[in-house]
Write an enzyme that holds these catalytic residues in place. Structure first.
Site, PDB file in Angstrom:
ATOM      1  CE  LYS A  89      -4.329   1.198  -0.018  1.00  0.00           C
ATOM      2  NZ  LYS A  89      -5.498   0.500  -0.590  1.00  0.00           N
ATOM      3  CG  ASP A 110      -7.191   3.534  -1.212  1.00  0.00           C
ATOM      4  OD1 ASP A 110      -7.782   2.454  -1.168  1.00  0.00           O
ATOM      5  OD2 ASP A 110      -7.186   4.331  -0.252  1.00  0.00           O
TER       6      ASP A 110
END
Ligand code: NDP
Length: 446
Positions: A127, A167
Site C-alpha cells: 500500500k 485508492d
C-alpha cells in the site's frame, strides 16, 4: 483470545508500533479469528509465521516536493509499504488524503496481503500514499504532485516487483500522470500501475469493479441466508469510486438506495438516488454531495456524514473510509432493522460496531473479502497487459462475478471448517491467511 503465544506476539506488535492505532486494530482483528488455526498448526508457530507476517518486508518514506500554482514550493510525505510478496508481486493502492501517515499505510498494507490472497490471483500485499490533499487543487498542481511522487517511487516498483493502483484520492487522472512519469523515467511501457485509462492499457470494468464486486459478494451472502437485494432499502456511505458503483449495482439487483454521503454530510432521497445525476456530479463535475438537492427537490441534505447511519435501511454498504461506523452508529442501524452490513471501504467498522453486528445476528461481510473485487480486476488488468490483449467489459465483469462468488464460498467454508459457521470475518481471515502462511513456510525463513 487465550493462546499465550498469540497474546505475546500481539503484545510485541503493540510495543513496536506505538502511535499506530489503526494498524494495531487490524492486527488484533486478524489474530482474534486465527486462534483455532494457530492452535491446530504448531508448524506455523515453529516457522514464526505470525512474527513475520506482522512486520512488512520494507517501509519506504520519502519527501514529495512540488510547486503550486502561485509558484510556492510545497512539501508532502510519500509512503510505500511492501508487506509481503510470498504469493506474487507486491500489489496495493495509493491513498492521497491529509489523514495519511505511516499507521494508516501499514493497516492497509497488512489487510491487503489477506485480501489479495482471497482473490486466488498471484498477488502479494502493499500500500502507498501521501498526506497530499487533492481537494481544491488544479489539474496542473495534481500533475506536478504525481510526477514528484513517482520521481522517487519509480525506484521501488515494476511490473513483476510492485504494482500500485488507485485508492482514496487516486483515480484515473492521478494514475495517468503517475504512469506518464514512470514511462518517462524508465523508457519502458509496462503494466506497472493498474487503474490506467482504457486507451493506454487499462481494463474495462476496473472503474466499476470494487462497487460491483461488493454487490456480487453481498448477493452471495444474502442468497446463502435466504435473502436478496430485491425490494430492499440500502444505504451507501461515501460517493466516490466504490460508493457510486455499489449504488448502481445494488439498484440493478432491485434494491432502492436511499442515501449517500461525502465527508461533509449526506443526502436522503426517498425516491431512490438518481445514479446518473450523482455520477456526473461526483465523477465529472467533482462537486459536493449537497449540490444533489439543487436538482432533486424531494431529496434532503443533512450536515455531518455520521448521520447517514440513522437512516432506516435493510442493508448498509459503508464505502467511505476507516472506522466510519462506531458502536453507536451500529446500534442505530440494528435498532432500525438493518440486518446486513457489507464493507466497500477498508475497515469501516470499529471493533465495537462489529460486536453489535454479531450481538444482533446481522450478516457481516468484512472488507477483506467484500471489497476484493477492485484488486481482483487490477489482477485481470495485469494479465491483459502481460498477454498484450484486452478483454471486453462483459468478459471482465463475468470473471469478477465468478471471483466474488468464489471468495464468498471460501469464507463460508473456512468459517464452517473451524466451527464458526456464518462468521464471514473469521472465514475471510482464515482463508486469506492459510494460503500466505503455507507459502511462507514452504519458502523458508526469509
Ligand atoms: P474516493 O476518493 O473515490 O471516495 C472516497 C469517498 O469517501 C468520498 O465520498 C469521500 O468524501 C469519502 N471520505 C473520504 N474520507 C472520509 C472521511 N475521513 N470521512 C468521511 N468520508 C470520507 O475513494 P474510493 O471510493 O476509491 O475508496 C473508498 C474506500 O474504499 C476506501 O476505504 C478505500 O480504501 C476502499 N477501497 C477502494 C478500492 C478502489 O478500487 N478504489 C478498492 C478496495 C477498497 P469527500 O469527497 O468529502 O472526501
Amino acid at each position: 483470545m487465550k493462546n499465550q503465544y498469540m497474546l505475546d506476539v500481539l503484545e510485541s506488535v503493540k510495543k513496536r508500533n506505538p502511535g499506530e492505532p489503526e494498524f494495531i486494530q487490524a492486527v488484533t482483528e486478524v489474530f482474534e479469528t486465527l486462534e483455532p488455526v494457530i492452535d491446530a498448526r504448531p508448524d506455523f508457530v515453529a516457522a514464526g509465521i505470525l512474527e513475520r507476517i506482522t512486520e512488512p518486508d520494507r517501509m519506504i518514506y520519502f519527501r514529495v516536493p512540488w510547486v503550486d500554482d502561485s509558484g510556492k514550493v510545497q512539501v508532502n510525505r510519500g509512503f510505500r509499504v511492501q508487506w509481503s510478496n510470498a504469493i506474487g508481486p507486491y500489489k496495493g493502492g495509493i491513498r492521497l488524503h491529509p489523514s495519511v501517515y505511516g499507521g494508516i499505510i501499514k493497516f492497509l498494507g497488512f489487510e491487503q496481503v489477506f485480501k489479495n490472497s482471497l482473490t486466488t490471483l498471484p498477488m502479494g500485499g502493499a500500500k502507498g500514499g501521501s498526506d497530499f490533499d487533492p481537494k481544491g487543487k488544479s489539474d496542473n498542481e495534481i500533475m506536478r504532485f504525481c510526477q514528484s511522487f513517482v520521481a522517487e517511487l519509480y525506484k521501488y516498483i515494476g511490473k513483476d516487483t510492485d504494482v500500485p493502483a488507485g485508492d482514496i484520492g487516486t483515480g484515473a487522472r492521478e494514475i495517468g500522470y503517475m504512469f506518464g512519469m514512470y514511462k518517462k523515467l524508465t523508457d519502458e511501457w509496462s503494466g506497472v500501475l493498474t487503474g490506467k485509462g482504457i486507451p493506454y492499457g487499462g481494463s474495462l470494468a476496473r472503474t466499476q469493479a470494487t462497487g460491483y464486486g461488493l454487490c456480487y459478494f453481498t448477493n452471495a451472502m444474502l442468497r446463502a441466508n435466504g435473502k436478496s437485494f430485491e425490494g430492499q432499502t440500502v444505504v451507501v456511505s461515501g460517493s466516490g469510486n466504490v460508493a457510486l458503483y455499489a449504488c448502481q449495482k445494488a439498484q440493478s439487483f432491485g434494491a432502492k438506495v436511499v442515501a449517500m454521503s461525502d465527508s461533509n454530510g449526506y443526502v436522503y432521497d426517498p425516491d431512490g438516488i438518481d445514479f446518473e445525476a450523482m455520477r456526473v456530479l461526483k465523477e465529472v463535475k467533482r462537486g459536493r454531495i449537497k449540490e444533489y438537492v439543487d436538482t432533486h427537490p424531494k431529496a434532503e441534505y443533512h450536515e455531518g456524514c455520521k448521520g447517514i447511519w440513522t437512516v432506516p435501511c435493510d442493508i448498509a454498504l459503508p464505502c467511505a473510509t476507516q472506522n466510519e461506523i462506531d458502536g453507536e452508529s451500529a446500534k442505530a442501524l440494528a435498532a432500525n432493522g438493518c440486518y446486513a452490513v457489507a464493507e466497500g471501504a477498508n475497515m469501516p467498522s470499529t471493533p465495537e460496531a462489529i460486536e453489535v453486528y454479531f450481538a444482533n445476528k446481522m450478516l457481516y461481510g468484512p472488507a477483506k473479502a467484500a471489497n476484493a473485487g477492485g484488486v481482483a480486476t487490477s489482477g485481470l488488468e495485469m494479465s491483459q497487459n502481460s498477454i498484450r490483449m484486452s478483454w471486453s467489459f462483459d468478459e471482465v465483469d463475468e470473471k469478477l462475478h465468478g471471483i466474488m462468488e468464489n471468495i464468498f464460498a471460501a469464507c463460508d467454508k473456512a468459517a464452517k471448517d473451524y466451527g464458526m459457521e456464518g462468521n464471514y470475518m473469521a472465514g475471510a481471515n482464515i482463508a486469506g491467511f492459510l494460503k500466505v502462511a503455507e507459502a511462507m513456510k514452504a519458502q523458508g525463513c526469509v
